[in-house]
Design a protein around this motif. Structure first.
Motif, PDB file in Angstrom:
ATOM      1  N   LYS A 145       0.834  -1.210   0.000  1.00  0.00           N
ATOM      2  CA  LYS A 145       0.000   0.000   0.000  1.00  0.00           C
ATOM      3  C   LYS A 145       0.866   1.257   0.000  1.00  0.00           C
TER       4      LYS A 145
ATOM      5  N   MET B 223      -8.502 -13.790  10.109  1.00  0.00           N
ATOM      6  CA  MET B 223      -7.459 -12.768  10.117  1.00  0.00           C
ATOM      7  C   MET B 223      -7.621 -11.935  11.383  1.00  0.00           C
TER       8      MET B 223
ATOM      9  N   ILE C   8       3.393  -8.338   5.628  1.00  0.00           N
ATOM     10  CA  ILE C   8       4.536  -7.506   5.993  1.00  0.00           C
ATOM     11  C   ILE C   8       4.729  -6.394   4.971  1.00  0.00           C
TER      12      ILE C   8
HETATM   13  C1  LIG Z   1      -0.505  -1.919   6.630  1.00  0.00           C
HETATM   14  C2  LIG Z   1      -0.957  -3.232   7.098  1.00  0.00           C
HETATM   15  C3  LIG Z   1      -0.042  -4.292   7.284  1.00  0.00           C
HETATM   16  C4  LIG Z   1       1.459  -4.137   7.128  1.00  0.00           C
HETATM   17  O1  LIG Z   1       1.977  -3.356   8.162  1.00  0.00           O
HETATM   18  P1  LIG Z   1       3.549  -3.208   8.401  1.00  0.00           P
HETATM   19  O2  LIG Z   1       3.640  -2.838   9.838  1.00  0.00           O
HETATM   20  O3  LIG Z   1       4.017  -2.145   7.487  1.00  0.00           O
HETATM   21  O4  LIG Z   1       4.175  -4.524   8.124  1.00  0.00           O
HETATM   22  C5  LIG Z   1      -0.539  -5.526   7.666  1.00  0.00           C
HETATM   23  N1  LIG Z   1      -1.856  -5.735   7.840  1.00  0.00           N
HETATM   24  C6  LIG Z   1      -2.760  -4.752   7.666  1.00  0.00           C
HETATM   25  C7  LIG Z   1      -4.204  -5.050   7.879  1.00  0.00           C
HETATM   26  C8  LIG Z   1      -2.338  -3.480   7.305  1.00  0.00           C
HETATM   27  O5  LIG Z   1      -3.251  -2.505   7.167  1.00  0.00           O
END
Ligand SMILES: *Cc1c(COP(=O)(O)O)cnc(C)c1O
Length: 215
Positions: free
Chosen positions: A26, A149, A206
């Motif tokens: 993202k 999840m 990740i």
């Molecule tokens: C952004 C996000 C992640 C990844 O987060 P990081 O801390 O950058 O690894 C994982 N799961 C969800 C639902 C997210 O929104």
């Protein structure tokens, strides 16, 4: 290009045989996704519908796109033609809409139910009781619920985070007895994925460790 190739390789090795890596891209440019694709990565996660639709159009067709954000019912139609797995399903109405849009596309869409495990108020998801009361799911023929999840609290308190993961794993194990299709437990992010795997996760999401911090 800002992806961290050494970290990517070491995470892949670390996860081997234990968990699937969803690379959370993202806000990151398509060039970074393409670079990680060129290393062999095929599962990518996105949080925003419009961004995902734009990226899908510009990147290789064998990418498996995971929608990991909060999905609004009125936007399901945009991702239904291609999405591989929807992680954050948090209401029965959303399930019904995904089922409807999947049918329109002649697809069966895999979904994970999001479970509210963090003690923080802001996290979306079903409570354990609500999960047990989900009736009528089997009538939705164009979705396939393949697991759960969850997101742990953002906390320095390791024991608290670990307990939340344990709780989610135990709910997963209980539901797996009734639902034979359950096979995916998506938990763990950059800061807590090692612990998540110790507690039974088999899919981690990740982002910042691989692509650098998001602004
Ligand atoms: C952004 C996000 C992640 C990844 O987060 P990081 O801390 O950058 O690894 C994982 N799961 C969800 C639902 C997210 O929104």
């Amino acid at each position: 290009m800002s992806i961290n190739i050494a970290v990517y390789r070491s995470i892949i090795e670390e996860l081997e045989g234990k968990a699937t890596l969803v690379a959370v891209s993202k806000i990151k440019p398509v060039e970074d996704i393409q670079a990680m694709y060129n290393l062999g990565q095929r599962d990518f996660g996105e949080n925003y519908v419009q961004e995902l639709v734009d990226k899908e159009a510009r990147l290789p067709k064998d990418i498996q796109w995971h929608f990991i954000g909060h999905l609004q019912s009125n936007k399901v139609k945009y991702i239904a033609p291609f999405v591989h797995l929807i992680h954050g399903v948090d209401s029965f109405n959303l399930l019904k809409e995904i089922n409807k849009q999947a049918a329109k596309n002649n697809r069966i869409i895999d979904c994970l139910l999001q479970v509210h495990i963090a003690q923080e108020e802001t996290k979306f998801g079903f409570s354990e009781n609500e999960l047990n009361e989900l009736k009528g799911i089997d009538e939705l023929k164009n979705i396939h619920i393949v697991g759960l999840m969850g997101m742990a609290s953002f906390s320095e308190d390791e024991q608290k985070v670990r307990n939340e993961f344990k709780q989610l794993k135990s709910i997963f194990d209980t539901l797996s007895i009734q639902h034979s299709a359950f096979s995916i437990l998506s938990m763990g992010m950059s800061g807590d994925y090692k612990m998540a795997i110790e507690e039974g996760s088999n899919m981690v999401r990740i982002g910042s460790l691989l692509f650098g911090a998001r602004i």
